[in-house]
Write a protein that holds these residues in place. Structure first.
Motif, PDB file in Angstrom:
ATOM      1  N   THR A 123       0.820  -1.208   0.000  1.00 46.15           N
ATOM      2  CA  THR A 123       0.000   0.000   0.000  1.00 46.15           C
ATOM      3  C   THR A 123       0.853   1.258   0.000  1.00 46.15           C
ATOM      4  N   GLU A 124       2.006   1.209   0.688  1.00 48.24           N
ATOM      5  CA  GLU A 124       2.885   2.369   0.735  1.00 48.24           C
ATOM      6  C   GLU A 124       3.319   2.786  -0.675  1.00 48.24           C
TER       7      GLU A 124
ATOM      8  N   LEU B 207       2.447   6.146  -5.723  1.00 46.45           N
ATOM      9  CA  LEU B 207       2.480   6.221  -7.180  1.00 46.45           C
ATOM     10  C   LEU B 207       1.125   6.532  -7.808  1.00 46.45           C
ATOM     11  N   GLY B 208       0.042   6.171  -7.134  1.00 48.90           N
ATOM     12  CA  GLY B 208      -1.280   6.446  -7.691  1.00 48.90           C
ATOM     13  C   GLY B 208      -1.446   5.840  -9.064  1.00 48.90           C
ATOM     14  N   GLU B 209      -1.904   6.646 -10.007  1.00 44.12           N
ATOM     15  CA  GLU B 209      -2.133   6.153 -11.368  1.00 44.12           C
ATOM     16  C   GLU B 209      -0.851   6.017 -12.176  1.00 44.12           C
ATOM     17  N   GLN B 210       0.296   6.420 -11.608  1.00 42.15           N
ATOM     18  CA  GLN B 210       1.580   6.198 -12.279  1.00 42.15           C
ATOM     19  C   GLN B 210       1.976   4.728 -12.265  1.00 42.15           C
TER      20      GLN B 210
ATOM     21  N   LEU C 145      -1.809  -5.700 -11.539  1.00 45.41           N
ATOM     22  CA  LEU C 145      -2.247  -4.348 -11.231  1.00 45.41           C
ATOM     23  C   LEU C 145      -3.349  -3.942 -12.198  1.00 45.41           C
ATOM     24  N   GLY C 146      -4.480  -3.541 -11.613  1.00 43.03           N
ATOM     25  CA  GLY C 146      -5.642  -3.236 -12.428  1.00 43.03           C
ATOM     26  C   GLY C 146      -6.068  -1.787 -12.345  1.00 43.03           C
TER      27      GLY C 146
ATOM     28  N   TYR D 252     -10.046   4.329  -2.601  1.00 46.36           N
ATOM     29  CA  TYR D 252      -8.872   3.909  -1.833  1.00 46.36           C
ATOM     30  C   TYR D 252      -7.604   4.662  -2.233  1.00 46.36           C
ATOM     31  N   GLY D 253      -7.566   5.223  -3.425  1.00 48.07           N
ATOM     32  CA  GLY D 253      -6.379   5.941  -3.882  1.00 48.07           C
ATOM     33  C   GLY D 253      -5.254   5.033  -4.323  1.00 48.07           C
TER      34      GLY D 253
END
Length: 418
Positions: A275-276, A281-284, A384-385, A391-392
Motif C-alpha cells: 500500500t505504501e 504512485l497512484g495512477e503512475q 495491477l488493475g 482507496y487511492g
C-alpha cells in the motif's frame, strides 16, 4: 484461494454500512485481576521512521495503535492495559541494536517487535537472547532469522523470502517466460530474493534460464537509469524486481519514462502491491504488471477479523492498511495470546508460550511453527488493475492468495536448530 476486488466492499461501503462484527471470543478478553496493580504491559517496537522508507514505520505504528486500542477497550491483557514505545532503526544494524537495548533496559518493555530491513534483522537477532525478551518480526523477510540464525526468543509473524519466492515462482511459470534476470537492492533481501526465486523456479520449470546480467543498485539509490537500461539491453523474457519502498517508487517513475514497461517481457514486482508504494504512485503505477504483497486487504473478504480490521483502519486513516500495518496489528494480538498462555509477562515464559501458538489474524488462522518460529502464512499476488478513487490505489486483478502450507518449506530445509 482466488479472490477479487468485486468480492470486497469499497471504502465507501465500509464507511456507510459497516461490516459484520467478530464472533464472540474470537480474540479473547482478559478478566480484571490483581495483576492490574502492576501497571501496563509495554511493547517495544523498532521500525524505520525516517528517510525514504519512513512510511513503513508510519503504517506499522498505525496498525499497532489500532490493535492496542481494541485490546485495551476490551479489558486489556491479564487485567492490565497495553502500551508501546517505538524507536527508529534508520535501517541500520547498530542503531537497531542500541534501540533494542534502550527499550529493554531504559523503557523496561516486556516484549519486542518490528524491523523492516532483512539486513538489520540478520544483525540484530543474535543479540536478542541476551536481552531475554521475546522478539516478533513483523516485516523483515530474511529467511535466516528463522533459519540458520534462529533462536529461542525470535519469531516472525509475517511472510518470509522463502514463502514469497515460492509463490513468485508459481506466478512466473504461468507467464510463459523462460529466461529471467533481476533488479533488486544490493543487500541480503535483494540477493536472497533472486537466489530463492531461481531455486523454486528451477524446481517447477526445468528449462528456466537465469541470466548473468543482473542489476543490484545500492539501497537508497536515487538514479536507477543505468540499471534499467542494462536490463532492457539484455532482452530477458522475465524480470524479477525486488526493490521496495522509496526505491521501488523511484524505480517505477524512471522506468516508465524509459519505456521499461512497454518491453516484451514479463515483470514481477515482488512488493509492488504494498500500500505504501501504491499510494505514493497512484495512477503512475503501470497496469497489467504482476505485483506481490505479504498481505492484501481485499484478499480476505470472508474473514470477519479482516473485515473489522479494514473497516476500523479506513475509518481512522482514510486509506487501506498495508502489510506492515497488518503485521504490527497481528503481532499485538499474538502477544496478547502469548501473555495469556504464559499467565505472566516473564520474557522466557512468553517466548516459550509463542512456540506452536495459533491465533486468528486478518489474514486467517496463523500458526507459529515450533521448529523454526516462522508463521505458516502465504502472500498474495495479482495483476495491477484499475485505479480505485476511493482507496487511492490500483487494485489487484487475477488475485491469487497462497496458503502457508503450499509455500512454506519444511523445517529441515531452513537450517534452524533450536
Amino acid at each position: 484461494m482466488n479472490t477479487s476486488h468485486d468480492a470486497f466492499p469499497s471504502r465507501r461501503d465500509v464507511l456507510k454500512f459497516g461490516l459484520a462484527p467478530l464472533a464472540t471470543g474470537t480474540l479473547g478478553f482478559a478478566a480484571p485481576s490483581a495483576l492490574a496493580q502492576q501497571g501496563p504491559i509495554r511493547l517495544g517496537a523498532i521500525y524505520i521512521l525516517s528517510g525514504g522508507a519512513a512510511t513503513y514505520g508510519q503504517f506499522a505504528r498505525q496498525g499497532l495503535e489500532l490493535a492496542l486500542s481494541e485490546i485495551n477497550a476490551a479489558g486489556g491483557v491479564l487485567g492490565r492495559q497495553l502500551e508501546y514505545s517505538m524507536e527508529d532503526s534508520q535501517g541500520k544494524v547498530d542503531i537497531a541494536i542500541n534501540a533494542a537495548r534502550k527499550l529493554v533496559f531504559q523503557n523496561r518493555v516486556d516484549a519486542l517487535m518490528g524491523l523492516d530491513s532483512s539486513g538489520v534483522a540478520n544483525g540484530l537477532v543474535s543479540v536478542v537472547p541476551e536481552l531475554r525478551k521475546p522478539f516478533v518480526i513483523t516485516h523483515a523477510a530474511s529467511p535466516d532469522v528463522t533459519g540458520k540464525l534462529c533462536n529461542s526468543y525470535t519469531y516472525r509473524v509475517s511472510v518470509n523470502i522463502n514463502q514469497h519466492m515460492s509463490a513468485a515462482s508459481q506466478i512466473a511459470v504461468g507467464t510463459g517466460a523462460r529466461r529471467w534476470t533481476t533488479i533488486g537492492p544490493d543487500y541480503a533481501f535483494g540477493h536472497q530474493s533472486w537466489e530463492y526465486f531461481q531455486q523454486y523456479l528451477k524446481q517447477r520449470q526445468g528449462n528456466a534460464e537465469f541470466m548473468s546480467q543482473v542489476a543490484f543498485p545500492k539501497f537508497g539509490a536515487e538514479d536507477f537509469t543505468p540499471f534499467i537500461q542494462s536490463v532492457m539491453q539484455a532482452k530477458p523474457e522475465g524480470v524479477l524486481v525486488s526493490l521496495w519502498g522509496g526505491d521501488l517508487v523511484n524505480f517505477v517513475r524512471q522506468a516508465r519514462n524509459l519505456g521499461f514497461f512497454e518491453q516484451k517481457m514479463q515483470i514481477l514486482l515482488t512488493l509492488g502491491a504494498a500500500t505504501e508504494v501504491l499510494s505514493a504512485l497512484g495512477e503512475q503505477m503501470p497496469q497489467g504488471v504482476w505485483a506481490g504483497t505479504r498481505y492484501w486487504f481485499a484478499a480476505h473478504a470472508d474473514n470477519p477479523i479482516n473485515q473489522r480490521f479494514v473497516k476500523s483502519y479506513v475509518e481512522r486513516h482514510k486509506t487501506p492498511p498495508s502489510y506492515n500495518a497488518e503485521g504490527a496489528y497481528a503481532a499485538a494480538y499474538l502477544y496478547k495470546a502469548a501473555f495469556e498462555k504464559a499467565g505472566s509477562t516473564d520474557g522466557a515464559a512468553v517466548a516459550k508460550a509463542l512456540s506452536g501458538l495459533a491465533f486468528e489474524a486478518p489474514n486467517g488462522r496463523v500458526v507459529m511453527r515450533p521448529g523454526d518460529h516462522q508463521a505458516v502464512v502465504g502472500p498474495t499476488w495479482g495483476k495491477l488493475g484499475a485505479f480505485d478513487k476511493n482507496y487511492g490505489v490500483r487494485m489487484l486483478e487475477s488475485v491469487r492468495t497462497f496458503t502457508g502450507e503450499e509455500v512454506t518449506p519444511p523445517v529441515a530445509e531452513t537450517g534452524c536448530k533450536l
